[in-house]
Write a protein that holds these residues in place. Structure first.
Motif, mmCIF file in Angstrom:
data_model
loop_
_atom_site.group_PDB
_atom_site.id
_atom_site.type_symbol
_atom_site.label_atom_id
_atom_site.label_comp_id
_atom_site.label_asym_id
_atom_site.label_seq_id
_atom_site.Cartn_x
_atom_site.Cartn_y
_atom_site.Cartn_z
ATOM 1 N N LYS A 183 0.836 -1.209 0.000
ATOM 2 C CA LYS A 183 0.000 0.000 0.000
ATOM 3 C C LYS A 183 0.864 1.250 0.000
ATOM 4 O O LYS A 183 0.586 2.214 -0.714
ATOM 5 N N SER A 205 0.876 3.957 -2.940
ATOM 6 C CA SER A 205 0.392 5.319 -2.692
ATOM 7 C C SER A 205 1.455 6.386 -2.925
ATOM 8 O O SER A 205 1.117 7.533 -3.206
ATOM 9 N N THR A 206 2.729 6.025 -2.829
ATOM 10 C CA THR A 206 3.790 7.025 -3.033
ATOM 11 C C THR A 206 4.411 6.955 -4.421
ATOM 12 O O THR A 206 5.365 7.671 -4.705
ATOM 13 N N GLN A 229 2.051 2.835 -10.728
ATOM 14 C CA GLN A 229 0.753 2.317 -10.284
ATOM 15 C C GLN A 229 0.086 1.510 -11.402
ATOM 16 O O GLN A 229 -0.480 0.446 -11.152
#
Length: 179
Positions: A126, A130-131, A137
């Motif tokens: 995660k 998310s970063t 992604q």
């Protein structure tokens, strides 16, 4: 509605003048106590919390055509700096600004320390997702979905060229769901 008033003092008394025309016609009433003077008259009200105590028995009031005069006998001969006691209102304390980024990072550190096994691994994925950039992604989404959850790649240059094949862990075999 309040009424206008003024006051003066001598060594032995305090005199409050309440400006109220035809007070007798306005059903005025005055209550005097040791630390308070309260006056009402047909919709008018005056409520004073006195700075110092007075002698109620020696105090009085009278109405004249343009005003009501309230005479208060001082308990002691001290000079009053003001008629009423001051109500000190504490100024609200402005809360310190919160550093939300710091709070979030502290929470994440706590979560990382408490997480074990599969939960720790999921938290790691995660965080990476998310970063990451949109390209990374996209690579993660494509590799995971096309491989049936057996491959997770962050390299779009490799994943974007062709379909990602299923690669089960060593010692296991992949089976399609029977339809």
């Amino acid at each position: 509605m309040s009424v206008r008033h003024d006051w003066y003092q001598s060594e032995t008394k305090v005199v409050i003048t309440v400006l109220l025309k035809n007070a007798a016609d306005k059903n005025f009433a005055v209550e005097i106590s040791e630390k308070r003077v309260h006056m009402t008259a047909d919709g008018y009200e005056l409520d004073l919390k006195l700075l110092h105590p007075i002698v109620v028995e020696r105090s009085s009031y009278k109405a004249v055509p343009s005003k009501v005069e309230i005479t208060l006998a001082k308990e002691t001969g001290i000079r009053w700096e003001d008629l009423e006691e001051k109500v000190i209102v504490a100024a609200p304390v402005k809360p310190k600004a919160k550093n939300w980024d710091q709070l979030v990072s502290e929470e994440e550190k706590i979560d990382e320390k408490e997480a074990k096994g599969e939960t720790a691994l999921n938290n790691l994925f995660k965080k990476i997702y998310s970063t990451s950039s949109p390209e990374v992604q996209k690579a993660m989404n494509k590799s995971f979905s096309e491989s049936g959850g057996t491959v997770l790649s962050t390299n779009w240059n490799e994943v974007g060229k062709e379909k990602v094949s299923v690669k089960p862990p060593d010692g296991t075999e992949f089976r399609e769901w029977e339809k």
